[in-house]
Structure formats: C-alpha cells, structure tokens
Design a protein around this motif. Structure first.
Motif, PDB file in Angstrom:
ATOM      1  N   SER A  19      13.413  -8.915 -33.086  1.00 21.29           N
ATOM      2  CA  SER A  19      12.737  -8.849 -31.776  1.00 21.29           C
ATOM      3  C   SER A  19      12.118  -7.541 -31.360  1.00 21.29           C
ATOM      4  O   SER A  19      12.072  -6.615 -32.108  1.00 21.29           O
ATOM      5  CB  SER A  19      13.674  -9.376 -30.717  1.00 21.29           C
ATOM      6  OG  SER A  19      13.069  -9.547 -29.483  1.00 21.29           O
ATOM      7  N   PHE A  32      17.595  -7.893 -32.431  1.00 19.97           N
ATOM      8  CA  PHE A  32      16.197  -8.284 -32.418  1.00 19.97           C
ATOM      9  C   PHE A  32      15.194  -7.155 -32.188  1.00 19.97           C
ATOM     10  O   PHE A  32      14.018  -7.429 -32.086  1.00 19.97           O
ATOM     11  CB  PHE A  32      15.932  -9.313 -31.317  1.00 19.97           C
ATOM     12  CG  PHE A  32      16.804 -10.516 -31.403  1.00 19.97           C
ATOM     13  CD1 PHE A  32      16.402 -11.633 -32.103  1.00 19.97           C
ATOM     14  CD2 PHE A  32      18.026 -10.531 -30.775  1.00 19.97           C
ATOM     15  CE1 PHE A  32      17.202 -12.750 -32.172  1.00 19.97           C
ATOM     16  CE2 PHE A  32      18.838 -11.636 -30.850  1.00 19.97           C
ATOM     17  CZ  PHE A  32      18.430 -12.759 -31.544  1.00 19.97           C
ATOM     18  N   ASP A  45       8.999 -11.897 -33.070  1.00 20.78           N
ATOM     19  CA  ASP A  45       9.581 -12.006 -31.736  1.00 20.78           C
ATOM     20  C   ASP A  45       8.643 -11.530 -30.640  1.00 20.78           C
ATOM     21  O   ASP A  45       8.055 -10.454 -30.717  1.00 20.78           O
ATOM     22  CB  ASP A  45      10.898 -11.222 -31.667  1.00 20.78           C
ATOM     23  CG  ASP A  45      11.953 -11.870 -32.521  1.00 20.78           C
ATOM     24  OD1 ASP A  45      12.521 -12.884 -32.088  1.00 20.78           O
ATOM     25  OD2 ASP A  45      12.175 -11.371 -33.635  1.00 20.78           O
ATOM     26  N   VAL A  54       7.604 -16.366 -31.206  1.00 27.58           N
ATOM     27  CA  VAL A  54       8.776 -17.020 -30.610  1.00 27.58           C
ATOM     28  C   VAL A  54       9.452 -16.066 -29.634  1.00 27.58           C
ATOM     29  O   VAL A  54       9.155 -14.867 -29.608  1.00 27.58           O
ATOM     30  CB  VAL A  54       9.810 -17.450 -31.685  1.00 27.58           C
ATOM     31  CG1 VAL A  54       9.201 -18.390 -32.714  1.00 27.58           C
ATOM     32  CG2 VAL A  54      10.435 -16.231 -32.361  1.00 27.58           C
ATOM     33  N   HIS A  55      10.378 -16.617 -28.857  1.00 23.82           N
ATOM     34  CA  HIS A  55      11.292 -15.793 -28.061  1.00 23.82           C
ATOM     35  C   HIS A  55      12.700 -16.327 -28.279  1.00 23.82           C
ATOM     36  O   HIS A  55      12.931 -17.534 -28.250  1.00 23.82           O
ATOM     37  CB  HIS A  55      10.961 -15.839 -26.582  1.00 23.82           C
ATOM     38  CG  HIS A  55      11.966 -15.113 -25.731  1.00 23.82           C
ATOM     39  ND1 HIS A  55      12.164 -13.750 -25.820  1.00 23.82           N
ATOM     40  CD2 HIS A  55      12.863 -15.560 -24.814  1.00 23.82           C
ATOM     41  CE1 HIS A  55      13.128 -13.384 -24.989  1.00 23.82           C
ATOM     42  NE2 HIS A  55      13.563 -14.460 -24.371  1.00 23.82           N
ATOM     43  N   SER A  56      13.637 -15.427 -28.511  1.00 22.53           N
ATOM     44  CA  SER A  56      15.011 -15.810 -28.824  1.00 22.53           C
ATOM     45  C   SER A  56      15.994 -15.205 -27.841  1.00 22.53           C
ATOM     46  O   SER A  56      15.768 -14.124 -27.299  1.00 22.53           O
ATOM     47  CB  SER A  56      15.373 -15.370 -30.245  1.00 22.53           C
ATOM     48  OG  SER A  56      14.534 -15.999 -31.188  1.00 22.53           O
ATOM     49  N   ALA A  98      15.401 -25.391 -26.102  1.00 19.49           N
ATOM     50  CA  ALA A  98      15.245 -24.590 -27.317  1.00 19.49           C
ATOM     51  C   ALA A  98      14.675 -25.443 -28.450  1.00 19.49           C
ATOM     52  O   ALA A  98      15.070 -26.593 -28.646  1.00 19.49           O
ATOM     53  CB  ALA A  98      16.582 -23.995 -27.733  1.00 19.49           C
ATOM     54  N   TYR A 127      19.243 -19.077 -29.489  1.00 17.69           N
ATOM     55  CA  TYR A 127      18.358 -20.136 -29.000  1.00 17.69           C
ATOM     56  C   TYR A 127      16.914 -19.646 -29.079  1.00 17.69           C
ATOM     57  O   TYR A 127      16.573 -18.602 -28.517  1.00 17.69           O
ATOM     58  CB  TYR A 127      18.730 -20.508 -27.570  1.00 17.69           C
ATOM     59  CG  TYR A 127      20.137 -21.082 -27.464  1.00 17.69           C
ATOM     60  CD1 TYR A 127      20.354 -22.453 -27.451  1.00 17.69           C
ATOM     61  CD2 TYR A 127      21.248 -20.235 -27.413  1.00 17.69           C
ATOM     62  CE1 TYR A 127      21.636 -22.972 -27.379  1.00 17.69           C
ATOM     63  CE2 TYR A 127      22.536 -20.743 -27.343  1.00 17.69           C
ATOM     64  CZ  TYR A 127      22.721 -22.118 -27.328  1.00 17.69           C
ATOM     65  OH  TYR A 127      23.998 -22.628 -27.266  1.00 17.69           O
ATOM     66  N   VAL A 128      16.083 -20.395 -29.775  1.00 14.36           N
ATOM     67  CA  VAL A 128      14.728 -19.953 -30.085  1.00 14.36           C
ATOM     68  C   VAL A 128      13.705 -20.897 -29.438  1.00 14.36           C
ATOM     69  O   VAL A 128      13.766 -22.119 -29.622  1.00 14.36           O
ATOM     70  CB  VAL A 128      14.483 -19.919 -31.607  1.00 14.36           C
ATOM     71  CG1 VAL A 128      13.092 -19.385 -31.917  1.00 14.36           C
ATOM     72  CG2 VAL A 128      15.555 -19.070 -32.299  1.00 14.36           C
ATOM     73  N   LYS A 136       9.604 -21.701 -29.245  1.00 16.73           N
ATOM     74  CA  LYS A 136       8.330 -21.490 -29.905  1.00 16.73           C
ATOM     75  C   LYS A 136       7.236 -21.237 -28.863  1.00 16.73           C
ATOM     76  O   LYS A 136       7.168 -21.936 -27.861  1.00 16.73           O
ATOM     77  CB  LYS A 136       7.945 -22.709 -30.748  1.00 16.73           C
ATOM     78  CG  LYS A 136       8.858 -22.937 -31.924  1.00 16.73           C
ATOM     79  CD  LYS A 136       8.580 -24.192 -32.736  1.00 16.73           C
ATOM     80  CE  LYS A 136       7.342 -24.950 -32.451  1.00 16.73           C
ATOM     81  NZ  LYS A 136       7.200 -26.143 -33.330  1.00 16.73           N
ATOM     82  N   TYR A 167      18.703 -13.253 -39.088  1.00 14.56           N
ATOM     83  CA  TYR A 167      18.144 -14.055 -38.003  1.00 14.56           C
ATOM     84  C   TYR A 167      16.726 -14.520 -38.329  1.00 14.56           C
ATOM     85  O   TYR A 167      16.375 -15.687 -38.212  1.00 14.56           O
ATOM     86  CB  TYR A 167      18.136 -13.242 -36.704  1.00 14.56           C
ATOM     87  CG  TYR A 167      17.016 -13.597 -35.753  1.00 14.56           C
ATOM     88  CD1 TYR A 167      17.122 -14.672 -34.876  1.00 14.56           C
ATOM     89  CD2 TYR A 167      15.837 -12.851 -35.750  1.00 14.56           C
ATOM     90  CE1 TYR A 167      16.074 -14.998 -34.024  1.00 14.56           C
ATOM     91  CE2 TYR A 167      14.797 -13.157 -34.896  1.00 14.56           C
ATOM     92  CZ  TYR A 167      14.909 -14.235 -34.031  1.00 14.56           C
ATOM     93  OH  TYR A 167      13.890 -14.561 -33.198  1.00 14.56           O
ATOM     94  N   VAL A 218      14.822 -18.510 -38.926  1.00 11.10           N
ATOM     95  CA  VAL A 218      13.804 -18.874 -37.932  1.00 11.10           C
ATOM     96  C   VAL A 218      12.486 -19.181 -38.632  1.00 11.10           C
ATOM     97  O   VAL A 218      11.817 -20.176 -38.333  1.00 11.10           O
ATOM     98  CB  VAL A 218      13.618 -17.754 -36.892  1.00 11.10           C
ATOM     99  CG1 VAL A 218      12.389 -18.040 -36.018  1.00 11.10           C
ATOM    100  CG2 VAL A 218      14.849 -17.635 -36.010  1.00 11.10           C
TER     101      VAL A 218
END
Length: 262
Positions: free
Chosen positions: A32, A45, A99, A103-105, A113, A129-130, A132, A159, A163
């Motif tokens: 991330s 991340f 990230d 996506v955002h996790s 999610a 929890y991801v 899109k 991670y 993903v």
C-alpha cells in the motif's frame, strides 16, 4: 481504522523488524501507499516509511546511487525484469502500482469486499479486505492487450501476490515486483525505473504516490488515490489515452504535451 491493542503491539514489532532488515540489506515484502493509520496496516501496505523526509529529485536517465541513512549505496546492475518476450518486441513497458491505484485494502471488515486475503504475521493470520477500484477489470484487460505490463508495488509479496492472483484475470501482468525491488531513499520506497532493463523512452509508471516515481517524474501518469468511491471513473477514462500512447515510439513528447495541456 480501529485496531485492538494486541494488533498495535504486533505492528510496532513488525515495523521495528522491517527497519532492521532494511538496514541490513535483507529483502522484504509488503503492500500500500497512503494509509490512513500508521499501525500494522501501515507496516504491511506502505510505500513511505515512518521516517518521512523530502526525497531528493533525480533527473531522468542519470545513473543512480541510492542513499540510505546518509550513506550512498551502489544500485545493483542486474535488471529487475527478464528479457522482453519476442511477441512483445517494440511494446511500451507500463509499470502499474497496486494499492490506492487499482485496489484499496483494510483490516477492518468490509461488507462489499471483492476479496478477503489471509495474511500471516508473527504466527497469526489476519484477514485483509480488498476493494477493487471501479472499472479495474476493463482497464487491466485492455492494458494487457496493448503493453508489456508490470505490477510494481511497495507492498509485501505475502499480501500483494495473492491479491494479484485474484485481480488479474487475464494475465496482464507479465512480471510482479514487490518492496524488495524498490530503492529505499530518504524515507521512501522509490520505484527506480532505470533498474528495469528497459529503454526509459518506452517506460511508463502509473501510480498514485509521487514519492514512488521521484527518480523519473517525466515517465509518470499520476492517478488520484482511491479508497472507496464507487462512482470513480479514472481508470475507465484513461483507456483512450493509453490506446493512443501505445502507438508512439517515444513516450516523453506525448506525456509532456498531456501535462502542459491539462
């Protein structure tokens, strides 16, 4: 995001171990960019370390020496990417961030999610929890048709790899690069495009974090950070631009024109 005291404790331990490993030159893996909290999630991340200092701009096409803890380090000469496949000859190499770009996790449970990824840290499995980004499927499919696509993230592979397995249905990413492939420079994980083994006039980076491409800003197509806005259309809007860009021999003229006209 809310974390229990036990997770915060694990986070502090994880960041301390990561800092030690970086100083010893050990390879790391994690995800991330611009997290909202500097705890466990941040450690897993982030692309910017907890020591935030202003990175020093480096001009394009200049051989680099990475600076870490005030010491100049020789950047390894071995290219990060394998030799380009014959059927990709002449294609532009597009480096795509993960990230807050695709996506955002979050460790916080999310009802909608798209993926739930188990990640083991210090013997404990945590659920990530991801979400899109809207239109990411159309975007990746088309990019894979037009370019040599490379996933390059400052996140850990534990991670980012699973993903990517779920996200990339079409095999758009021909190579995946993680945190250990970044240069740790002035407190930031920088994606040094000169280490890819590709001609820089045919390399583009798509990223939400300017710190990630501080060495090669003229090669960048910036995107806004994405967290949860399901009305976002940025990836969809970029497709026609990249369709035109795929036909050029030198990306600099077109990117410079785009910057001055926008």
């Amino acid at each position: 995001m809310d974390y229990s005291p036990s997770i915060i404790t694990q986070v502090a331990k994880e960041e301390e171990e990561n800092a030690t490993c970086r100083e010893e030159g050990a390879n790391q893996v994690s995800p991330s960019k611009k997290p909202r909290n500097r705890g466990f999630f941040y450690s897993l991340f982030c692309c910017v370390s907890h020591r935030e200092t202003e990175p020093r701009p480096v001009k394009n096409n200049v051989p680099l020496l990475a600076e870490e803890n005030g010491t100049l380090l020789n950047v390894p000469a071995e290219p990060l990417l394998p030799q380009m496949k014959s059927n990709d000859a002449g294609k532009i190499c597009v480096v795509i961030d993960l990230d807050e770009t695709l996506v955002h996790s979050s460790f916080k449970p999310v009802n909608n999610a798209d993926f739930i990824i188990p990640v083991e840290i210090d013997g404990t499995v945590h659920q990530v929890y991801v979400l899109k980004r809207p239109h990411v499927d159309e975007f990746l499919k088309r990019m894979g048709e037009l370019f040599e696509c490379v996933l390059f993230t400052a996140s850990l592979a534990k991670y980012a790899d699973p993903v990517s397995d779920l996200l990339d249905k079409w095999g758009a990413f021909q190579c995946r690069l993680f945190r250990e492939s970044c240069v740790f420079h002035k407190g930031n994980y920088v994606k040094d495009l000169s280490r890819l083994g590709r001609d820089l006039k045919k390399v583009i980076i798509i990223d939400n974090s300017p710190a990630s491409y501080i060495f090669h800003p003229d090669n960048a197509v910036p995107v806004a950070s994405w967290f949860d806005d399901m009305s976002d259309t940025e990836l969809l809007d970029l497709i026609p631009f990249f369709e035109r860009l795929s036909k050029v021999d030198d990306i600099y003229d077109m990117l410079n024109h785009q910057r001055t006209s926008s």
